[in-house]
Write a protein that holds these residues in place. Sequence first.
Motif, mmCIF file in Angstrom:
data_model
loop_
_atom_site.group_PDB
_atom_site.id
_atom_site.type_symbol
_atom_site.label_atom_id
_atom_site.label_comp_id
_atom_site.label_asym_id
_atom_site.label_seq_id
_atom_site.Cartn_x
_atom_site.Cartn_y
_atom_site.Cartn_z
ATOM 1 N N GLU A 161 0.832 -1.198 0.000
ATOM 2 C CA GLU A 161 0.000 0.000 0.000
ATOM 3 C C GLU A 161 0.870 1.252 0.000
ATOM 4 N N LEU A 164 2.520 1.813 -3.423
ATOM 5 C CA LEU A 164 1.553 2.363 -4.376
ATOM 6 C C LEU A 164 1.332 3.848 -4.109
ATOM 7 N N ASP A 165 1.204 4.238 -2.848
ATOM 8 C CA ASP A 165 1.045 5.660 -2.499
ATOM 9 C C ASP A 165 2.263 6.465 -2.927
ATOM 10 N N GLU A 168 2.191 6.890 -6.710
ATOM 11 C CA GLU A 168 1.180 7.861 -7.125
ATOM 12 C C GLU A 168 1.541 9.289 -6.719
ATOM 13 N N ALA A 176 -2.747 10.645 -11.182
ATOM 14 C CA ALA A 176 -2.667 9.774 -10.003
ATOM 15 C C ALA A 176 -4.028 9.158 -9.697
ATOM 16 N N ALA A 177 -5.068 9.957 -9.792
ATOM 17 C CA ALA A 177 -6.419 9.453 -9.515
ATOM 18 C C ALA A 177 -6.833 8.423 -10.561
ATOM 19 N N ASP A 180 -4.800 5.230 -9.945
ATOM 20 C CA ASP A 180 -5.309 4.518 -8.771
ATOM 21 C C ASP A 180 -6.575 3.745 -9.121
ATOM 22 N N ARG A 181 -7.430 4.362 -9.910
ATOM 23 C CA ARG A 181 -8.669 3.709 -10.319
ATOM 24 C C ARG A 181 -8.375 2.496 -11.196
ATOM 25 N N ILE A 183 -5.647 0.641 -11.152
ATOM 26 C CA ILE A 183 -5.106 -0.407 -10.285
ATOM 27 C C ILE A 183 -6.241 -1.132 -9.567
ATOM 28 N N TYR A 184 -7.197 -0.358 -9.068
ATOM 29 C CA TYR A 184 -8.333 -0.932 -8.328
ATOM 30 C C TYR A 184 -9.234 -1.743 -9.251
#
Length: 213
Positions: A161, A164-165, A168, A176-177, A180-181, A183-184
């Motif tokens: 985690e 990943l932070d 990003e 970055a947003a 992140d999406r 990846i999710y």
Amino acid sequence: MDTKFNEAYYRISELMTTLDYLGFDINDPWSIESINLPKEIGYAHGATRMVIWDKNNPDYVAKIALTVSDEKYCQKEVELYKAAVEAGLESHFAWCAEIYCHGEKSVYAMEYLDCDYEAMDSESYQWGYERYCAEENLNSEDEDNKEAFENYFWSSGACDELVLDWFEDKLIKPIAAKFDRFIYDHDISDLHAGNVGKRGTQLVLCDYAGYGW
């Protein structure tokens, strides 16, 4: 076929021809440890795959599944790269493609990145520790705080985690947003420091197939 694929195909085919001549068996990647490997050929491995490259021409690495059942990770990575291209995020993922099939296994190519695990681990850890101290208003020089963070860092899932932070944090906010999406939505996991490399100064994921699925 695009130019990058053609170039990778030529380079990787040439490398594999050399390895075949030396006695390397793609069906038993560990055979690389029992052959007289020239000093200009490097290799490394993770839990599911081995990468091999020519140090004199390190634009691409050959990526080979350790077992037939591990082929799924190579295939998944190719699918995810194509999805990243469609999402406009390909610059943050190492280029990869299936080069050719050999029996039940295939040889894949991936762009070569600077993958220094110790440097990536140290850089991400330090970034995380500084953020931790800032958020908790703690003295970063306090040994107790360092110990508390280290215990957190190595706890289940925290390391991935944090990496990943950290990754990003290097991106501009809209990207970055979106990243992140992505990846999710694609359930990409196992993003520890060993799966991050650099293309110049840019952080790039070099192993993004996940693990244990």
